[in-house]
Scaffold this active site. Structure first.
Site, PDB file in Angstrom:
ATOM      1  N   GLU A 111      22.212  32.652  38.895  1.00 14.83           N
ATOM      2  CA  GLU A 111      23.398  33.009  38.119  1.00 14.83           C
ATOM      3  C   GLU A 111      23.067  33.217  36.647  1.00 14.83           C
ATOM      4  O   GLU A 111      23.661  34.079  35.987  1.00 14.83           O
ATOM      5  CB  GLU A 111      24.476  31.941  38.305  1.00 14.83           C
ATOM      6  CG  GLU A 111      25.078  31.979  39.709  1.00 14.83           C
ATOM      7  CD  GLU A 111      26.027  30.832  39.983  1.00 14.83           C
ATOM      8  OE1 GLU A 111      27.194  31.104  40.313  1.00 14.83           O
ATOM      9  OE2 GLU A 111      25.594  29.660  39.865  1.00 14.83           O
ATOM     10  N   GLU A 131      24.332  27.855  47.739  1.00 13.45           N
ATOM     11  CA  GLU A 131      25.365  26.823  47.596  1.00 13.45           C
ATOM     12  C   GLU A 131      26.079  26.487  48.905  1.00 13.45           C
ATOM     13  O   GLU A 131      26.332  25.292  49.178  1.00 13.45           O
ATOM     14  CB  GLU A 131      26.380  27.236  46.517  1.00 13.45           C
ATOM     15  CG  GLU A 131      25.907  27.020  45.092  1.00 13.45           C
ATOM     16  CD  GLU A 131      25.057  28.149  44.541  1.00 13.45           C
ATOM     17  OE1 GLU A 131      24.746  28.151  43.350  1.00 13.45           O
ATOM     18  OE2 GLU A 131      24.675  29.050  45.345  1.00 13.45           O
TER      19      GLU A 131
END
Length: 257
Positions: A111, A131
């Site tokens: 990210e 995730e």
């Protein structure tokens, strides 16, 4: 001096190295808040025009959130206002950011890279948003930035499986700009920075602002949207310097004002 990163000035370029190699440069709240301050200072410094972000060592760019630290803190997550690494929610950053990905870029690490404007990767780089495999969501921008950068179906193939993607596949998918052998990565990132520095800094910032501000808008609306960056550019000395240097057949001398 920063404790969890290394900061070096190279002329107009700020090089920021995430420096927790013992945990694959995973970041915990103290590192995130430290990095927010580093990038606040970069943004405010008129002498700095480009930033390069990389990771210490040759194994990882950033393995994401430090889950062991989070577990030891009772599961509490604390992130600064500007986001993970002080970058993922820095939506008003007009200066160019280059991610030099030198290994693992997982979860929050990916990210961070997606929040940068360019990604230069070593051949050993690996990207993923894993995730869902640990009961989390890539909420630091990954679930939104990845579809916008490579298209929904391709992004879903990564988001819904957490699968790992090589640097070469990242290049094919379109979120990586260049892949180079690991020893050449620092030079490649600096080469991109040097190419940016050949351009007028206010033109670069106005271009970034317009591209990001118009994303997802209908074309007429995007083109008609007011741009503070464009207003700053047309009032600047550099707006006159560019045509003058072209007419005089010499390199422009940009001032950033």
């Amino acid at each position: 001096m920063p404790e969890f990163c290394k900061v070096e000035r190279e002329g107009r370029v700020l090089c920021v190295t995430l420096n927790r190699p013992e945990v694959l440069n995973a970041l915990h709240p103290p590192a995130n808040f430290e990095l927010e301050k580093v990038f606040d200072e970069f943004t405010a410094d008129p002498e700095l025009w480009v930033a390069i972000v990389t990771g210490a060592g040759d194994r990882a760019f950033c393995a994401g959130n430090d889950l062991k630290y989070q577990a030891s803190a009772g599961g509490r997550i604390e992130v600064p206002a500007k986001g993970f690494a002080g970058l993922t929610s820095r939506f008003d950053e007009a200066k160019p950011l280059i991610a030099a990905v030198n290994g693992i870029a997982m979860g929050g690490g990916f990210e961070i890279a997606l929040a940068c404007d360019l990604i230069v990767a070593s051949e050993s780089a690996v990207f993923a948003l894993p995730e869902p495999r640990v009961g989390l969501v890539a909420a630091a921008g990954g679930v939104h930035r990845l579809p916008r950068q490579i298209g929904l179906k391709r992004a879903m193939g990564m988001l819904l499986t957490g699968r790992r993607v090589s640097a070469r596949e990242g290049l094919e998918l379109g979120f990586v700009n260049e892949v180079v052998p690991a020893p050449e990565l620092p030079a490649a990132a600096r080469r991109w920075a040097a190419a940016i520095l050949e351009c007028a800094p206010l033109s670069v910032r106005a271009s970034k602002e317009a591209a990001l501000g118009g994303e997802g808008r209908p074309l007429p609306e995007a083109m008609a949207a007011p741009s503070e960056g464009m207003r700053r550019l047309v009032r600047s000395e550099d707006f006159l310097e560019g045509p003058r240097a072209f007419a005089e057949k010499r390199p422009p001398r940009w001032k950033g004002r």
